[in-house]
Write an enzyme that holds these catalytic residues in place. Structure first.
Site, PDB file in Angstrom:
ATOM      1  N   LYS A 103       0.768  -1.298  -0.072  1.00 20.79           N
ATOM      2  CA  LYS A 103       0.138   0.003  -0.124  1.00 20.79           C
ATOM      3  C   LYS A 103       0.536   1.231  -0.200  1.00 20.79           C
ATOM      4  CE  LYS A 103      -4.655   0.647   0.207  1.00 20.79           C
ATOM      5  NZ  LYS A 103      -5.494  -0.027  -0.555  1.00 20.79           N
TER       6      LYS A 103
HETATM    7  P1  NAD Z   1     -13.352   7.765  -2.899  1.00 19.50           P
HETATM    8  O1  NAD Z   1     -12.261   8.587  -2.452  1.00 19.50           O
HETATM    9  O2  NAD Z   1     -13.353   7.128  -3.943  1.00 19.50           O
HETATM   10  O3  NAD Z   1     -14.367   7.552  -1.736  1.00 19.50           O
HETATM   11  C1  NAD Z   1     -14.763   8.089  -0.061  1.00 19.50           C
HETATM   12  C2  NAD Z   1     -15.635   8.130  -0.115  1.00 19.50           C
HETATM   13  O4  NAD Z   1     -16.222   7.900   1.379  1.00 19.50           O
HETATM   14  C3  NAD Z   1     -16.278   9.435  -0.445  1.00 19.50           C
HETATM   15  O5  NAD Z   1     -17.419   9.689  -0.831  1.00 19.50           O
HETATM   16  C4  NAD Z   1     -15.817  10.373   0.919  1.00 19.50           C
HETATM   17  O6  NAD Z   1     -16.408  11.736   1.323  1.00 19.50           O
HETATM   18  C5  NAD Z   1     -16.499   9.236   2.124  1.00 19.50           C
HETATM   19  N1  NAD Z   1     -15.861   9.612   3.192  1.00 19.50           N
HETATM   20  C6  NAD Z   1     -14.743  10.248   3.282  1.00 19.50           C
HETATM   21  N2  NAD Z   1     -14.493  10.341   4.846  1.00 19.50           N
HETATM   22  C7  NAD Z   1     -15.415   9.633   5.481  1.00 19.50           C
HETATM   23  C8  NAD Z   1     -16.145   9.310   6.960  1.00 19.50           C
HETATM   24  N3  NAD Z   1     -15.474   9.827   8.081  1.00 19.50           N
HETATM   25  N4  NAD Z   1     -17.661   9.278   6.815  1.00 19.50           N
HETATM   26  C9  NAD Z   1     -18.300   8.761   5.863  1.00 19.50           C
HETATM   27  N5  NAD Z   1     -18.060   9.283   5.058  1.00 19.50           N
HETATM   28  C10 NAD Z   1     -16.383   9.487   4.462  1.00 19.50           C
HETATM   29  O7  NAD Z   1     -12.649   6.795  -2.148  1.00 19.50           O
HETATM   30  P2  NAD Z   1     -12.698   4.359  -2.470  1.00 19.50           P
HETATM   31  O8  NAD Z   1     -11.901   4.754  -4.004  1.00 19.50           O
HETATM   32  O9  NAD Z   1     -14.371   4.582  -2.732  1.00 19.50           O
HETATM   33  O10 NAD Z   1     -12.134   3.725  -1.005  1.00 19.50           O
HETATM   34  C11 NAD Z   1     -13.146   3.373  -0.128  1.00 19.50           C
HETATM   35  C12 NAD Z   1     -12.611   2.574   0.334  1.00 19.50           C
HETATM   36  O11 NAD Z   1     -12.874   1.519   0.029  1.00 19.50           O
HETATM   37  C13 NAD Z   1     -11.761   2.844   1.456  1.00 19.50           C
HETATM   38  O12 NAD Z   1     -11.217   1.693   2.660  1.00 19.50           O
HETATM   39  C14 NAD Z   1     -10.437   1.626   0.410  1.00 19.50           C
HETATM   40  O13 NAD Z   1      -9.053   2.061   0.802  1.00 19.50           O
HETATM   41  C15 NAD Z   1     -11.321   0.449  -0.274  1.00 19.50           C
HETATM   42  N6  NAD Z   1     -11.409   0.199  -1.195  1.00 19.50           N
HETATM   43  C16 NAD Z   1     -11.385   0.992  -2.572  1.00 19.50           C
HETATM   44  C17 NAD Z   1     -11.008   0.157  -3.615  1.00 19.50           C
HETATM   45  C18 NAD Z   1     -11.050   0.986  -5.216  1.00 19.50           C
HETATM   46  O14 NAD Z   1     -10.259  -0.201  -6.250  1.00 19.50           O
HETATM   47  N7  NAD Z   1     -10.911   1.605  -4.737  1.00 19.50           N
HETATM   48  C19 NAD Z   1     -10.809  -1.832  -3.890  1.00 19.50           C
HETATM   49  C20 NAD Z   1     -11.321  -1.699  -2.967  1.00 19.50           C
HETATM   50  C21 NAD Z   1     -11.336  -1.473  -1.815  1.00 19.50           C
END
Ligand code: NAD
Length: 423
Positions: free
Chosen positions: A113
């Site tokens: 990561k």
């Molecule tokens: P992103 O930046 O696209 O979206 C994150 C969202 O979460 C936004 O809407 C933001 O406003 C919201 N957010 C942030 N802090 C918050 C809080 N305290 N309370 C409520 N909402 C909050 O990120 P993403 O890529 O969608 O990632 C989200 C999660 O999924 C992370 O934990 C990431 O590690 C995990 N993840 C992402 C992927 C991927 O392919 N992008 C794959 C596996 C896991």
């Protein structure tokens, strides 16, 4: 610079959760101390501090990390986060989870990561590009298609992946598309990657529904986090007939008991517009969203959102972890008592890494697949992983978190032993 911290430094936040989950699986598997000390440590930790000249002429120095937890099963793989809350311990935890996740879905990767301590919302596009290219140059000594392959995570996207790919290619003197995944399709990305994590969540929810004898059609869903993961999951679940009653961003949630119109909310995703400005719905807090009486609760934002202080308020029937590490061990124990079924992150959100793997394979072969082929293969890999985890749970009378961890850890242990490095 390689960071080495004193052994006595206590783990914090997400890393504490990652250690507790590992220890529980290691206990159940009866792992010896030699193997435990190896698997608890991250293999490589690079900390970088680099200057970026901002649009106003001021130079700022940013700090970032790239951590590789384990390489026993293949090159390191894992996302890259831009957030003011990034810390070395958080990146370590996320790298460990990537190792177990790749093993659970049985793809030939280790775990890694990366992150930069920055709020990307406060930077111009030009500043983000400069920061990205400089960070990519700093970590170029440990990334590449055979070593470590970054991908998007919170605060990063396909545009940023294209800049990283371009920067590394400039250094090498030829295009090295396989150096990152989650790229736009026109520069070596794969069809289906942008939707992959959300689509994987849909497939996992469909399998969960089958196992527990409930229907996705008509099921109520609340999604915390309306980003790359949460928004797509909500969209695909709605298309599958589920009723999405609430979605949120960091400032609060849009709520409609009869079901939100997710297509109409798509312009709000990834924080482009605050959901607080959405019309035709009520507005509730994130805490209220987490305690809604829904069939499926999908935390898809950040770590540690379900904890000892609010787990007793959760009224969902199933929790499906879209985010990495959204549940603390204390909350896990409360959900077990309350008999809430929880589908853990290392299985539920693995769609992203699975399709990243497909993208990397396509880049290495210069041969690209049709979108339905990508989705069909994703379905095959993630549903097989679901069956493997369920079989492990049934065999050991374990919760799905423990079962998934046991499956993932055991596969890494086997590779480590076969490579003959440790007893
Ligand atoms: P992103 O930046 O696209 O979206 C994150 C969202 O979460 C936004 O809407 C933001 O406003 C919201 N957010 C942030 N802090 C918050 C809080 N305290 N309370 C409520 N909402 C909050 O990120 P993403 O890529 O969608 O990632 C989200 C999660 O999924 C992370 O934990 C990431 O590690 C995990 N993840 C992402 C992927 C991927 O392919 N992008 C794959 C596996 C896991």
């Amino acid at each position: 610079m390689v960071v080495s911290e004193p052994q006595s430094q206590p783990a914090t936040g997400a890393l504490q959760t990652a250690f507790a989950q590992f220890d529980s699986a290691a206990d159940r598997l009866g792992l010896d101390d030699n193997m435990r000390v190896v698997l608890r440590k991250c293999k490589r930790e690079l900390a970088v501090h680099f200057p970026v000249q901002m649009d106003d002429g001021v130079t700022r120095v940013f700090s970032g990390y790239r951590v590789q937890h384990n390489l026993a099963r293949g090159p390191a793989k894992g996302g890259l986060r831009y957030s003011p809350d990034v810390s070395l311990d958080e990146v370590r935890a996320l790298a460990m989870w990537m190792t177990w996740k790749s093993a659970v879905v049985n793809i030939p990767y280790g775990g890694a990561k990366g992150g930069v301590i920055v709020n990307p919302k406060l930077l111009s596009e030009r500043e983000i590009e400069k920061l990205t290219r400089r960070y990519a140059t700093e970590i170029s000594i440990i990334i590449g298609p055979n070593q470590d392959i970054p991908a998007p995570d919170m605060g990063t996207d396909g545009r940023i992946m294209a800049w990283i790919m371009d920067t590394i290619s400039m250094h090498r003197g030829y295009t090295e598309a396989g150096t990152v995944t989650g790229k736009p399709v026109s520069v070596g990305g794969t069809l289906g990657r942008a939707e992959a994590t959300g689509r994987g969540l849909l497939y996992i929810i469909q399998e969960t529904a089958k196992r527990y004898g409930v229907a996705v059609e008509g099921a109520t869903v609340a999604v915390q986090g309306f980003g790359k993961v949460g928004a797509i999951a909500a969209q695909l679940l709605q298309r599958a007939g589920a009723r999405i009653v609430a979605v949120s961003d960091s400032a609060g949630a849009a709520y409609n008991e009869r079901g939100l119109d997710i297509e109409a909310l798509m312009p709000f995703r990834e924080d482009r517009i605050p959901l607080a400005q959405a019309q035709g719905c009520d507005h509730i807090t994130n805490a209220e969203l987490l305690s809604l009486p829904v069939d499926f609760l999908v935390p898809a934002a950040i770590e540690g959102q379900l904890h000892a202080g609010n787990a007793n308020d959760v009224r969902a029937r199933f929790i499906v972890e879209g985010a990495n590490g959204p549940t603390t061990p204390e909350a896990d124990a409360i959900f077990a008592e309350k008999r809430i079924a929880l589908i853990p992150d290392i299985l539920a959100n693995a769609g992203g890494v699975i399709v990243s793997y497909f993208e990397w394979v396509q880049d290495l072969q210069f041969y690209f697949w049709e979108e339905d082929e990508v989705n069909e293969r994703l379905h095959r890999v993630i549903t097989r992983a679901f069956s493997d985890v369920v079989a492990m749970a049934d065999q050991h009378n374990a919760r799905l978190r423990d079962a998934a961890m046991m499956l993932g850890v055991n596969r890494v242990v086997e590779a480590t032993r076969l490579r003959g490095i440790y007893p």
